[in-house]
Design a protein around this motif. Structure first.
Motif, PDB file in Angstrom:
ATOM      1  N   CYS A 135      -0.879 -15.280 -25.217  1.00 55.70           N
ATOM      2  CA  CYS A 135      -1.720 -14.112 -25.487  1.00 55.70           C
ATOM      3  C   CYS A 135      -0.825 -12.909 -25.697  1.00 55.70           C
ATOM      4  CB  CYS A 135      -2.662 -13.848 -24.322  1.00 55.70           C
ATOM      5  SG  CYS A 135      -3.881 -15.138 -24.120  1.00 55.70           S
ATOM      6  N   TYR A 163      -8.618  -7.396 -26.773  1.00 55.43           N
ATOM      7  CA  TYR A 163      -9.056  -8.655 -27.372  1.00 55.43           C
ATOM      8  C   TYR A 163      -9.731  -9.526 -26.323  1.00 55.43           C
ATOM      9  CZ  TYR A 163      -6.435  -7.547 -31.553  1.00 55.43           C
ATOM     10  OH  TYR A 163      -5.975  -6.931 -32.685  1.00 55.43           O
ATOM     11  N   HIS A 165     -10.669 -13.317 -25.727  1.00 52.21           N
ATOM     12  CA  HIS A 165     -10.314 -14.646 -26.199  1.00 52.21           C
ATOM     13  C   HIS A 165     -11.315 -15.658 -25.644  1.00 52.21           C
ATOM     14  CE1 HIS A 165      -6.355 -13.067 -27.418  1.00 52.21           C
ATOM     15  NE2 HIS A 165      -6.460 -12.340 -26.322  1.00 52.21           N
ATOM     16  N   THR A 175     -11.912 -15.029 -31.297  1.00 49.04           N
ATOM     17  CA  THR A 175     -11.305 -13.826 -30.728  1.00 49.04           C
ATOM     18  C   THR A 175     -12.076 -12.628 -31.258  1.00 49.04           C
ATOM     19  OG1 THR A 175      -9.130 -14.869 -30.764  1.00 49.04           O
ATOM     20  CG2 THR A 175      -9.176 -12.502 -30.487  1.00 49.04           C
ATOM     21  N   GLU A 176     -12.388 -11.705 -30.374  1.00 47.23           N
ATOM     22  CA  GLU A 176     -13.070 -10.474 -30.764  1.00 47.23           C
ATOM     23  C   GLU A 176     -12.224  -9.291 -30.302  1.00 47.23           C
ATOM     24  OE1 GLU A 176     -17.758 -11.731 -30.379  1.00 47.23           O
ATOM     25  OE2 GLU A 176     -16.755 -10.968 -28.600  1.00 47.23           O
ATOM     26  N   HIS A 177     -12.197  -8.234 -31.116  1.00 51.49           N
ATOM     27  CA  HIS A 177     -11.450  -7.040 -30.751  1.00 51.49           C
ATOM     28  C   HIS A 177     -12.430  -5.920 -30.403  1.00 51.49           C
ATOM     29  CE1 HIS A 177      -8.784  -3.437 -31.554  1.00 51.49           C
ATOM     30  NE2 HIS A 177      -8.176  -4.102 -30.596  1.00 51.49           N
ATOM     31  N   ASP A 182      -8.560  -0.892 -26.263  1.00 49.10           N
ATOM     32  CA  ASP A 182      -7.212  -1.141 -26.753  1.00 49.10           C
ATOM     33  C   ASP A 182      -6.250  -0.124 -26.139  1.00 49.10           C
ATOM     34  OD1 ASP A 182      -4.870  -1.563 -28.185  1.00 49.10           O
ATOM     35  OD2 ASP A 182      -5.937  -2.001 -30.041  1.00 49.10           O
TER      36      ASP A 182
END
Length: 184
Positions: A135, A163, A165, A175-177, A182
């Motif tokens: 990761c 992210y 996972h 995977t999403e952001h 962030d």
């Protein structure tokens, strides 16, 4: 069939080598390290009534690091997995992943998910690595409420860079952001 229950006690939180021999008199295994150590005791009750003393690298055992699967007791040490056959009361093997710290172990139908710092992996029932996934940085953003979520057939892990996972027995499938989380 009677279920085996686990109770974990910290015997001595931190000490250094040379180890007080009395502290680990009944230890089954000891991690090979020259650094700070923790002595913990795992008490089993139910089908198996036993006590195991575990000496590990400065991380106290907790229920996330200990798992019973049928007649196996599986214990995460810092970067190692110890497997004890409860029927034989015998250490079967110790697997050193030569990685950063392992945090948690979860049982799935066909094996085990290991959640660790910077790496996640899935092992089959023979403890062979089926897949490993590095990761970006597994340290979780403090603003995230659930860094790890466990579902019937998959888990989600949130990382420092926002992210999320998604892992199942075959690997990472999504995977999403979330830019609001962030930290880069």
């Amino acid at each position: 069939m009677e279920e085996t229950k686990i109770d974990i006690k910290i015997l001595k939180s931190v000490f250094q080598l040379p180890i007080d021999a009395q502290t680990i008199e009944n230890a089954i295994f000891v991690e090979d390290t020259k650094e700070l150590l923790v002595a913990s005791q795992i008490e089993l009750s139910g089908k198996y009534n036993r006590t195991y003393t575990v000496v590990s690298h400065f991380i106290e055992l907790d229920p996330n690091r200990v798992l019973i699967d049928n007649d196996l007791l599986i214990i995460i040490l810092f970067s190692e997995l110890a497997i004890i056959d409860l029927q034989q009361d015998k250490l079967l093997r110790v697997i050193d992943f030569n990685c950063w710290e392992l945090f948690r172990i979860f049982k799935f139908k066909s094996g085990y998910f290991l959640y660790g710092e910077g790496e996640n992996r899935f092992l089959n029932k023979n403890f062979d690595v089926v897949w490993e996934k590095g990761c970006i940085d597994i340290f979780v953003n403090p603003d995230v409420k659930e860094d790890l979520e466990i579902f019937d057939n998959y888990v989600t892990v949130f990382d420092w860079y926002g992210y999320k996972h998604y892992y199942d027995e075959t690997g990472e499938f999504k995977t999403e952001h979330y830019p609001e989380y962030d930290n880069s």
